[in-house]
Scaffold this motif. Structure first.
Motif, mmCIF file in Angstrom:
data_model
loop_
_atom_site.group_PDB
_atom_site.id
_atom_site.type_symbol
_atom_site.label_atom_id
_atom_site.label_comp_id
_atom_site.label_asym_id
_atom_site.label_seq_id
_atom_site.Cartn_x
_atom_site.Cartn_y
_atom_site.Cartn_z
ATOM 1 N N PRO A 112 0.829 -1.212 0.000
ATOM 2 C CA PRO A 112 0.000 0.000 0.000
ATOM 3 C C PRO A 112 0.862 1.261 0.000
ATOM 4 O O PRO A 112 1.912 1.299 0.647
ATOM 5 C CB PRO A 112 -0.781 -0.098 1.323
ATOM 6 N N ILE A 114 0.404 5.131 0.856
ATOM 7 C CA ILE A 114 -0.667 5.784 1.616
ATOM 8 C C ILE A 114 -0.423 7.259 1.902
ATOM 9 O O ILE A 114 0.646 7.650 2.371
ATOM 10 C CB ILE A 114 -0.835 5.076 2.988
ATOM 11 N N PRO A 116 -2.646 9.309 4.467
ATOM 12 C CA PRO A 116 -3.783 8.985 5.342
ATOM 13 C C PRO A 116 -5.040 9.802 5.085
ATOM 14 O O PRO A 116 -6.142 9.299 5.279
ATOM 15 C CB PRO A 116 -3.226 9.249 6.744
ATOM 16 N N ASN A 119 -6.215 7.787 1.174
ATOM 17 C CA ASN A 119 -6.554 6.368 0.988
ATOM 18 C C ASN A 119 -6.177 5.521 2.209
ATOM 19 O O ASN A 119 -5.475 4.508 2.070
ATOM 20 C CB ASN A 119 -5.869 5.825 -0.280
ATOM 21 N N PRO A 120 -6.651 5.899 3.404
ATOM 22 C CA PRO A 120 -6.270 5.131 4.604
ATOM 23 C C PRO A 120 -6.707 3.670 4.530
ATOM 24 O O PRO A 120 -6.050 2.785 5.067
ATOM 25 C CB PRO A 120 -7.003 5.871 5.739
ATOM 26 N N ALA A 122 -6.449 1.587 2.269
ATOM 27 C CA ALA A 122 -5.490 0.695 1.602
ATOM 28 C C ALA A 122 -4.515 0.052 2.594
ATOM 29 O O ALA A 122 -3.920 -0.992 2.308
ATOM 30 C CB ALA A 122 -4.718 1.469 0.535
ATOM 31 N N ALA A 123 -4.362 0.644 3.776
ATOM 32 C CA ALA A 123 -3.394 0.129 4.757
ATOM 33 C C ALA A 123 -3.744 -1.280 5.230
ATOM 34 O O ALA A 123 -2.861 -2.072 5.570
ATOM 35 C CB ALA A 123 -3.301 1.072 5.952
ATOM 36 N N HIS A 126 -1.867 -4.443 4.044
ATOM 37 C CA HIS A 126 -0.402 -4.501 4.079
ATOM 38 C C HIS A 126 0.109 -5.880 4.513
ATOM 39 O O HIS A 126 -0.550 -6.605 5.247
ATOM 40 C CB HIS A 126 0.167 -3.387 4.962
ATOM 41 N N ILE A 130 4.410 -0.700 4.388
ATOM 42 C CA ILE A 130 3.531 0.356 3.861
ATOM 43 C C ILE A 130 4.492 1.423 3.338
ATOM 44 O O ILE A 130 5.404 1.849 4.046
ATOM 45 C CB ILE A 130 2.621 0.976 4.945
ATOM 46 N N ILE A 227 -2.129 6.247 -5.644
ATOM 47 C CA ILE A 227 -2.797 6.774 -4.429
ATOM 48 C C ILE A 227 -4.262 7.086 -4.732
ATOM 49 O O ILE A 227 -5.152 6.782 -3.943
ATOM 50 C CB ILE A 227 -2.071 8.052 -3.923
ATOM 51 N N ILE A 333 0.799 7.539 9.177
ATOM 52 C CA ILE A 333 0.553 6.138 8.797
ATOM 53 C C ILE A 333 0.720 5.251 10.029
ATOM 54 O O ILE A 333 -0.087 4.353 10.287
ATOM 55 C CB ILE A 333 1.490 5.687 7.641
#
Ligand code: A2P
Length: 353
Positions: A112, A114, A116, A119-120, A122-123, A126, A130, A227, A333
């Motif tokens: 991912p 990121i 924050p 696109n939080p 997407a975390a 992981h 990240i 992103i 993150i």
């Protein structure tokens, strides 16, 4: 749901603790009251034994080694691609999650990438790493995303004015010493950069591809697409290094499907968290690196209708390269991983070579 007490919970290591971004990471962990149970400072053998103050305690920098990550939950890495590649699998095997500031894994589909505020979600996917995006990309994305959410942007054309800090602490020191040398009538020494930066500027000195785009420009293109989750987004960038210490500026031209009202854009950006509208049209006062330096927010202003296109908007931004462009985004993150309980041994690990 039961409240989890996160205070003093996370065992954190900073890889590259003596660098420009590493130094800022330490400060941010303290200032943002990150729930640090224990902090380990890692760098190259050159820095072993140096001491750095964290929460009024003197911590000794250690040379990174095979056992450095054994008792660590979160690694914040800013020590360059080759160092991350060397230590990532060892840290992941030891059970740590890594937030990496280098470009080593950014475009890996399993990693991912990121911001924050953007696109939080997407975390959650992981597998141990990240990636923290490129600094110019983060700053531009912060200003463009809030508009893109309202009306999809079709095409972005950006020119950057990038500070010395992007090339690290040595490059910042070099800009200062070059400035002094030139003012003293001496010939400036150039080591970190290929050309003198003081009283000069030059196109970003990363390798050029066959189309004439440098690596930094391609990072802006590819990372923004990742992103935003917009693989077809049209974007062209020209990246320039300027004699500024630690904040990047960018002239951003946006093209939409239909006209985007300037006052609506201004209203949206004035309410966006992490963005600060800086516009005084009477005084001709707009975002500047000296105002952006040391600040968390990306400064945005000079929002204008593009005179050459009915669906075009012009923006001018300045943002602290070390902070939101690197260390702050990485710590955010880390905060996200803690809040969403995404630390700990990942289900699967990616192969690292
Ligand atoms: P050191 O100070 O010991 O060289 P910057 O981006 O400001 O140049 O900082 C780079 C950071 O990465 C520094 O903390 C630097 O440590 C660290 N670093 C560079 N090479 C290595 C390496 N091979 N192993 C561990 N840390 C490294």
């Amino acid at each position: 749901m039961e409240e989890i007490d996160l205070s003093d919970r996370v065992r954190v290591a900073i890889l590259g603790a003596t660098g420009a971004v590493g130094t800022e990471l330490i400060e941010l962990l303290e200032n943002r009251q990150f729930p640090v149970k224990k902090l380990k400072l890692l760098a190259s053998p050159r820095s072993a034994g140096k001491t750095i103050i964290f929460r009024e305690e003197k911590l000794v920098v250690e040379a990174v080694n095979e056992n450095s990550f054994d008792d660590i939950d979160l690694v914040l890495a800013s020590a360059g691609s080759s160092t991350t590649k060397k230590w990532a699998s060892i840290a992941i095997k030891a059970g740590a999650a890594i937030v990496d500031n280098s470009s080593a894994f950014r475009m890996d589909p399993q990693v991912p990438l990121i911001v924050p505020e953007i696109n939080p979600e997407a975390a959650a996917a992981h597998r141990g790493i990240i990636a923290n995006p490129n600094c110019t990309t983060i700053l531009m994305a912060m200003a463009v995303w809030p508009l893109h959410k309202i009306q999809p942007v079709k095409r972005i054309v950006v020119a950057t004015y990038q500070s010395a800090s992007g090339a690290g602490a040595m490059a910042m020191a070099e800009l200062e010493s070059q400035t002094r040398s030139i003012l003293n009538g001496e010939t400036p020494k150039t080591e970190a950069f290929p050309y003198p930066l003081a009283f000069n500027l030059f196109p970003h000195n990363t390798p050029l591809n066959e189309q004439g785009y440098c690596t930094e420009e391609m990072k802006m293109i590819n990372e923004t697409r990742k992103i935003f989750n917009e693989p077809q987004l049209r974007l062209s960038a020209t990246c320039i290094r300027v004699p500024v210490l630690r904040a990047h500026s960018e002239a951003i031209n946006l093209e939409f499907e239909t006209p985007f009202d300037v006052s609506v854009a201004r209203e949206i950006l004035s309410k966006t968290e992490g963005v600060k509208l800086v516009e005084d049209w009477q005084a001709n006062y707009f975002p500047m690196p000296i105002d952006a330096s040391g600040a968390d927010d990306v400064l945005v202003g000079r929002i204008r209708q593009d005179l050459s296109h009915p669906c075009g908007l012009e923006l001018w931004i300045s943002g602290d390269q070390i902070r939101k462009g690197a260390a702050l985004n990485a710590v955010q993150i880390g905060e996200l991983l803690v809040k969403e309980n995404l630390l700990g041994t990942p289900q699967k690990t990616i192969s690292v070579n």
